[in-house]
Design a protein around this motif. Structure first.
Motif, PDB file in Angstrom:
ATOM      1  N   THR A 270       0.777  -0.991   0.125  1.00  0.00           N
ATOM      2  CA  THR A 270       0.094   0.051  -0.278  1.00  0.00           C
ATOM      3  C   THR A 270       0.846   1.259   0.146  1.00  0.00           C
ATOM      4  O   THR A 270       0.491   2.123  -0.685  1.00  0.00           O
ATOM      5  CB  THR A 270      -0.948  -0.095   1.153  1.00  0.00           C
ATOM      6  N   VAL A 271       1.838   1.217   0.859  1.00  0.00           N
ATOM      7  CA  VAL A 271       2.747   2.476   0.947  1.00  0.00           C
ATOM      8  C   VAL A 271       3.300   2.631  -0.349  1.00  0.00           C
ATOM      9  O   VAL A 271       3.299   3.910  -0.855  1.00  0.00           O
ATOM     10  CB  VAL A 271       3.768   2.348   2.205  1.00  0.00           C
ATOM     11  N   PRO A 272       3.998   1.618  -1.013  1.00  0.00           N
ATOM     12  CA  PRO A 272       4.699   1.682  -2.203  1.00  0.00           C
ATOM     13  C   PRO A 272       3.730   2.394  -3.315  1.00  0.00           C
ATOM     14  O   PRO A 272       4.189   3.158  -3.950  1.00  0.00           O
ATOM     15  CB  PRO A 272       5.489   0.563  -2.513  1.00  0.00           C
ATOM     16  N   THR A 273       2.387   1.777  -3.141  1.00  0.00           N
ATOM     17  CA  THR A 273       1.597   2.169  -4.403  1.00  0.00           C
ATOM     18  C   THR A 273       1.009   3.671  -4.259  1.00  0.00           C
ATOM     19  O   THR A 273       1.341   4.566  -5.014  1.00  0.00           O
ATOM     20  CB  THR A 273       0.217   1.264  -4.355  1.00  0.00           C
ATOM     21  N   ALA A 274       1.130   3.997  -2.792  1.00  0.00           N
ATOM     22  CA  ALA A 274       0.864   5.695  -2.434  1.00  0.00           C
ATOM     23  C   ALA A 274       1.849   6.344  -3.273  1.00  0.00           C
ATOM     24  O   ALA A 274       1.643   7.559  -3.587  1.00  0.00           O
ATOM     25  CB  ALA A 274       0.504   5.709  -0.857  1.00  0.00           C
ATOM     26  N   ARG A 275       3.268   5.846  -2.878  1.00  0.00           N
ATOM     27  CA  ARG A 275       4.428   6.628  -3.405  1.00  0.00           C
ATOM     28  C   ARG A 275       4.189   6.893  -4.941  1.00  0.00           C
ATOM     29  O   ARG A 275       4.469   7.888  -5.561  1.00  0.00           O
ATOM     30  CB  ARG A 275       5.621   6.050  -2.837  1.00  0.00           C
ATOM     31  N   PHE A 276       4.095   5.786  -5.548  1.00  0.00           N
ATOM     32  CA  PHE A 276       4.327   5.444  -6.952  1.00  0.00           C
ATOM     33  C   PHE A 276       2.989   6.650  -7.478  1.00  0.00           C
ATOM     34  O   PHE A 276       3.311   7.466  -8.364  1.00  0.00           O
ATOM     35  CB  PHE A 276       3.749   4.183  -7.383  1.00  0.00           C
TER      36      PHE A 276
ATOM     37  N   HIS B 209       3.831   9.708  -9.932  1.00  0.00           N
ATOM     38  CA  HIS B 209       3.547   9.578 -11.234  1.00  0.00           C
ATOM     39  C   HIS B 209       2.125  10.136 -11.560  1.00  0.00           C
ATOM     40  O   HIS B 209       1.264   9.911 -12.818  1.00  0.00           O
ATOM     41  CB  HIS B 209       3.559   8.225 -11.765  1.00  0.00           C
ATOM     42  N   GLU B 210       1.303  10.840 -10.548  1.00  0.00           N
ATOM     43  CA  GLU B 210      -0.101  11.377 -10.691  1.00  0.00           C
ATOM     44  C   GLU B 210      -0.434  11.905 -12.135  1.00  0.00           C
ATOM     45  O   GLU B 210      -1.208  11.507 -12.714  1.00  0.00           O
ATOM     46  CB  GLU B 210      -0.136  12.490  -9.580  1.00  0.00           C
ATOM     47  N   ARG B 211       0.326  12.581 -12.677  1.00  0.00           N
ATOM     48  CA  ARG B 211       0.051  13.293 -13.997  1.00  0.00           C
ATOM     49  C   ARG B 211       0.353  12.316 -15.056  1.00  0.00           C
ATOM     50  O   ARG B 211      -0.547  12.553 -16.170  1.00  0.00           O
ATOM     51  CB  ARG B 211       0.999  14.662 -14.119  1.00  0.00           C
ATOM     52  N   LYS B 212       0.815  11.354 -15.114  1.00  0.00           N
ATOM     53  CA  LYS B 212       0.783  10.317 -16.147  1.00  0.00           C
ATOM     54  C   LYS B 212      -0.223   9.252 -15.931  1.00  0.00           C
ATOM     55  O   LYS B 212      -0.111   8.470 -16.777  1.00  0.00           O
ATOM     56  CB  LYS B 212       2.168   9.783 -16.175  1.00  0.00           C
ATOM     57  N   LEU B 213      -0.912   9.132 -14.884  1.00  0.00           N
ATOM     58  CA  LEU B 213      -1.937   7.950 -14.815  1.00  0.00           C
ATOM     59  C   LEU B 213      -3.152   8.511 -15.142  1.00  0.00           C
ATOM     60  O   LEU B 213      -3.526   9.739 -15.003  1.00  0.00           O
ATOM     61  CB  LEU B 213      -1.912   7.771 -13.277  1.00  0.00           C
ATOM     62  N   VAL B 214      -4.025   7.492 -15.700  1.00  0.00           N
ATOM     63  CA  VAL B 214      -5.436   7.651 -15.978  1.00  0.00           C
ATOM     64  C   VAL B 214      -6.117   7.171 -14.702  1.00  0.00           C
ATOM     65  O   VAL B 214      -6.025   6.163 -14.004  1.00  0.00           O
ATOM     66  CB  VAL B 214      -5.872   6.912 -17.122  1.00  0.00           C
ATOM     67  N   PHE B 215      -6.969   8.303 -14.216  1.00  0.00           N
ATOM     68  CA  PHE B 215      -7.935   7.932 -12.887  1.00  0.00           C
ATOM     69  C   PHE B 215      -9.263   7.486 -13.536  1.00  0.00           C
ATOM     70  O   PHE B 215      -9.982   8.270 -14.612  1.00  0.00           O
ATOM     71  CB  PHE B 215      -7.946   9.077 -11.990  1.00  0.00           C
ATOM     72  N   PRO B 216      -9.897   6.684 -12.801  1.00  0.00           N
ATOM     73  CA  PRO B 216      -9.626   5.786 -11.767  1.00  0.00           C
ATOM     74  C   PRO B 216      -8.556   4.999 -12.192  1.00  0.00           C
ATOM     75  O   PRO B 216      -8.670   4.515 -13.323  1.00  0.00           O
ATOM     76  CB  PRO B 216     -10.769   5.218 -11.268  1.00  0.00           C
TER      77      PRO B 216
END
Lengths: 454, 454
Positions: free
Chosen positions: A89-95, A99-106
Motif C-alpha cells: 500500500t505504501v509503495p503504491t501510494a508513493r507511486f 506519477h500522478e500526472r501520467k496516470l489515468v484515473f480511476p
C-alpha cells in the motif's frame, strides 16, 4: 576446506520444484483473475527511502521493518537510508503520488510481490511473503461502483482457485460508526476499543464481553452494550432482509443513514455483476481497524476452514497518499496474503504438489537412434509440449520410473520399427494407458489429452 | 502537514502500467520458453545469511552487497547477519546443497527473480534488476548433451521475444586454454591477463595489442602473440569448417584435444535439436572469465544492435556448491539480464509500450441501462475477455477517447434498440471498424479477433 552449512533464515517459504509449481499456479490464477477484471500490473522496487516508507508507522510497525545498507554506507557508520517494504500500500501510494500526472484515473492496479517484516519467527508467520493486491484509486472522488467490483473479483479468483466453498463478508464502516454515534459513543478511538472487546465474543462468550464493557474501565450502560451486540449479530434469510431490518431500526443518525444507503447500493451492484447471494454475506460485525478504512469493508472465509481466518480482506479508504501529495486520492481494494494462504491450504490438504510443468519425457529405447530422439524432442517442443529427453544412460524401465517419480505425465517411445513407420508410442502415466500416433501428430495428440483432462 | 517528496532510489526500474505490461510480456515469454525446455521453477528468498552469500566474494563483490538488518538488531548495534542476493547462482548453490537428497539429478531449474547490487548509480546500470537463469546441475557428472540444450533454449526464447536476428556465439574454454598451454602459457591467471589484453583488439586495434603483449610487462614473443590473435579470429564458411581448420592446426595438447572433441559433439547435438546454423556461430575468442567456466561458454548478440553487447551469457562449470557440500555438482547454464535488456530494447525502439491488458471497455450509452451494462460486463468477463465498465459519468465520445488513450482495443456499445434485439456493437479501435454481434456471442467474437491478429 571447511563446509558452510547451507540454510535459509527462519520465516521464509522456500519450496521444492513441484511445490513451487503448485504455488506458481496459485499466483497465476490470481494474476489472470485480476487482469480479467481490468486491473493493470504494477511492480515497485523492494526498497524505499526510509523516510518515505515509515511516515505512517507507529513504534509497532517500525520494529518490524528491515533496513538496508550497502557495504560502503555500513562501513562509514551511517544510518540506513533504505528500508524494505512491509506492505504494497505504501509503495503504491508513493507511486501514484510520484506519477500522478501520467496516470489515468480511476487508476486500477494489481500488484503481486513479496513484502518483508522483521517478525519474531514462529510457525505460520512469515518474514518474507507474497501479497496480491488490487486497488482502484480515484482522483478527488471514486464511484461506489468500485466498492462492488472488488467482491466480484474476489468471487472470480476464489472460484478459480478451486479451494471449496467460500463466503465474502461485507459491511460498511459508516454504518457501524453511525450506530455507535447514535448511542452517544462518538469518539472513533473509543469505538475501536469497544469493537476490540466485542470481537472477543466468539472466544470468551457474550457474558464476558458484557462484563468488560459495563465494568469500571469502559463504564457503559448494559442496555447499550446489548444493543451493540444484537446489532452486529443481526442476521436474516437474505442480504436484502438484513438491510430491511437495519432500516427498520429507525436510527436517523446521518452517518448511519449514509452507511445504509451505500451498503444497499453496493450489494445491489455486486448482484448485477454476477456474484451469487450464496457467496456474499452482509456481516455487520466487520470493522477491520476503524482507523484506515472509512466505508465498505470486506473479509473472505473458506466455509470448511474457518479457523484459517480471513483469506482476503480490504475496504474503502478516504485518501491514499496524503503524506506525499495534496491531491485527494480515495480508493478501494483488497489483498490476498498468498504465502500464508498457500501454506495453510497445503496444511489442510486442499492443495497438493505433484504435477510437473514437464509434460513429456522422450525415452531412449535404442541407443543407436540417439540423433532421432534429439529430433523428436525438438519436434515436440516446437509443437508446444514441455519436453525433456532422457539423456543419461539407463534401462528403459528406469526411464519410465524417472518420469513417474518426477510427475511427468507422458513418456514418448520410439523403437526402430516405429521410426521406420513414422510412428511414436505415447504412454500416459496418469490414465495408465498408451496409444500409437503418427510422429508428426504426437505433439497435438499430447496437448489434446492435456486439454481434455483439464 | 508538510509533504514528503515521493521518489525512488536511483538505479531501479519502475514502470508505468503499459510499460510494465510490455516488460511482463517479456518475462512471460522467457518463462514459457524455459518451461517448454523442461526447466522447473525455483524461487529463493531475497535475503541470505551473509556468511553463506559472501563465501565467493572478493573485495569487489563485497563492496556491492546490500546488507539487511531488522530495526531491533540495528538498535542493538549488531553487525548485519543478512544480505541481499547479488545473483541467482549462489542462492541456487545453497538450495541444491541444502536439499540435495530431495532433488532428482540432473536437476533442471529456472529462476526469474530480482537481484541487488550496491552499484554507483549511472545511466543503464541497475541496483535492482531481474535475472532469468536456467541451469542443469548434475551429481558427480553431467552429460555434454546439456551443453547443447542451453543454446536450443536460447534460440527458442529469443525467437519468441521477437527482437530481430540474433546469433549465439559458442566456444569451449578448454580449447582456448589448451591453445595457450601448447604455446607454453600454462598459468590460468596469466592466460586471463593475456585474454583481457587481446579483448581490446576491437577498440584499440591489433598493433596496440601486439605492442602491449610483446612489451616489458608481458614479454611475449611476437610470433606467439600473432598466433593467438590468428587463432581467436579464425572463421570459415561453416561451423564444421571452423572445427576442421582447428583440427588441421595439429596441436596435440590433451586439453586442446578434449576441447575440440567436446565442441564438435556439442555443435552436432545443437543442430540435431533444431537450432539453425544461421543462429549459431563458433567464436574462438569467447572466454567469459577464465576462472569460473571450465568448458562450453556462450554469448548471444542481437545482430542489428551489437553495441548492446551480449544479452544472454553463460557456460559450463565444474562444481556448483563446493562451499556447502562435498558432493561434486557440475552444471551448465545461462542468464538473461531482463531489466537491462528491456531498458536497452526500449531505447533502441525494438519494444514499444502501449497495449493494455484490458481488452474491452463497456460503454454507457444510455444512463437508464446501467444495470444492463453491469450484466454485460460480467458476461464478457465470464466469457474470458479482460473487461472494464466505464463507471464514471461522461459523454459517449469521451468514453471512446478513454479506451483509445488507455490502449484498450474494443469498445462495447449497447443502446436501447440493441438491448431489445439482444445485440451489441463492438468497435475495434485498432482495426478502426465495428461490427454487430448477438450479445451472447460478444465475448467469443472479441477473443476470435484477438486470436487472429496475434
Amino acid at each position: 576446506m571447511e563446509l558452510i552449512k547451507p540454510k535459509t533464515m527462519p520465516g521464509v517459504m522456500e519450496l521444492l520444484p513441484n511445490e513451487q509449481i503448485a504455488f506458481q499456479n496459485m499466483l497465476d490464477v490470481i494474476r489472470r483473475g485480476y487482469e480479467r477484471f481490468g486491473f493493470l500490473p504494477l511492480e515497485t522496487p523492494v526498497m524505499e527511502y526510509s523516510n518515505i516508507l515509515l511516515t505512517k508507522s507507529g513504534g509497532e510497525t517500525e520494529r518490524q521493518v528491515y533496513f538496508v545498507q550497502s557495504s560502503g554506507s555500513l562501513k562509514q557508520g551511517r544510518d540506513p537510508e533504505l528500508a524494505m517494504r512491509f506492505d504494497l500500500t505504501v509503495p503504491t501510494a508513493r507511486f501514484v503520488a510520484e506519477h500522478e500526472r501520467k496516470l489515468v484515473f480511476p487508476f486500477r492496479r494489481y500488484q503481486i510481490q513479496r513484502v518483508y517484516r522483521g517478525e519474531t519467527a514462529q510457525r505460520g508467520r512469515f518474514r518474507e511473503f507474497y501479497q496480491c493486491d488490487v486497488d482502484v484509486i480515484g482522483k478527488d472522488k471514486l464511484s461506489l461502483h468500485y466498492d462492488a467490483e472488488i467482491p466480484s473479483v474476489i468471487y472470480h479468483v476464489f472460484s478459480e482457485l478451486n479451494v471449496g466453498k467460500f463466503t465474502i463478508h461485507i459491511n460498511n464502516r459508516k454504518l457501524l460508526s453511525g450506530f455507535f454515534a447514535a448511542l452517544g459513543v462518538e469518539d472513533p478511538e473509543r469505538q475501536t476499543l469497544i469493537m476490540r472487546e466485542v470481537d472477543k465474543i466468539d472466544k470468551r462468550g457474550r457474558d464476558y464481553v458484557v462484563e468488560t464493557l459495563t465494568g469500571e474501565h469502559f463504564g457503559m450502560e448494559a442496555d447499550k452494550v446489548h444493543r451493540i451486540m444484537d446489532f452486529i449479530a443481526m442476521e436474516a434469510e437474505s442480504n436484502r432482509a438484513v438491510l430491511d431490518r437495519v432500516a427498520a431500526l429507525g436510527i436517523d443518525h446521518p452517518l448511519f443513514q449514509t452507511g445504509l444507503e451505500e451498503l444497499s447500493q453496493v450489494v445491489e451492484t455486486i448482484e448485477a455483476l454476477g456474484v451469487p447471494e450464496s457467496h456474499l454475506k452482509l456481516n455487520l460485525s466487520i470493522a477491520r481497524g476503524l482507523d484506515y478504512y472509512t466505508g465498505t469493508v470486506y473479509e473472505t472465509f473458506l466455509d470448511d476452514h474457518l479457523k484459517i481466518g480471513s483469506v482476503c480482506s480490504g475496504g474503502r479508504y478516504e485518501n491514499l497518499a496524503g503524506y506525499y501529495t495534496s491531491s485527494k486520492l480515495p480508493g478501494v481494494g483488497i489483498s490476498i496474503g498468498a504465502t500464508r494462504l498457500f501454506y495453510q491450504l497445503c496444511a489442510a490438504g486442499i492443495i497438493q504438489a505433484g504435477k510437473s510443468t514437464i509434460q513429456a519425457l522422450v525415452t531412449q529405447m535404442d541407443a543407436d537412434l540417439s540423433k532421432e530422439y534429439l529430433n523428436l524432442t525438438a519436434e515436440l517442443r516446437q509443437g508446444g509440449v514441455n519436453t525433456i529427453l532422457y539423456a543419461e544412460k539407463g534401462k528403459f524401465g528406469k526411464q519410465l520410473r524417472y518420469a513417474d517419480r518426477a510427475g511427468i505425465r507422458f513418456a514418448v517411445i520410439m523403437g526402430r520399427d516405429e521410426l521406420d513407420q513414422n510412428l511414436v508410442t505415447v504412454k500416459d502415466l496418469i490414465a495408465s494407458d498408451q496409444f500409437q500416433v503418427p510422429r508428426d501428430r504426437a505433439a497435438a495428440a499430447i496437448l489434446e489429452r492435456i486439454q481434455s483432462s483439464n
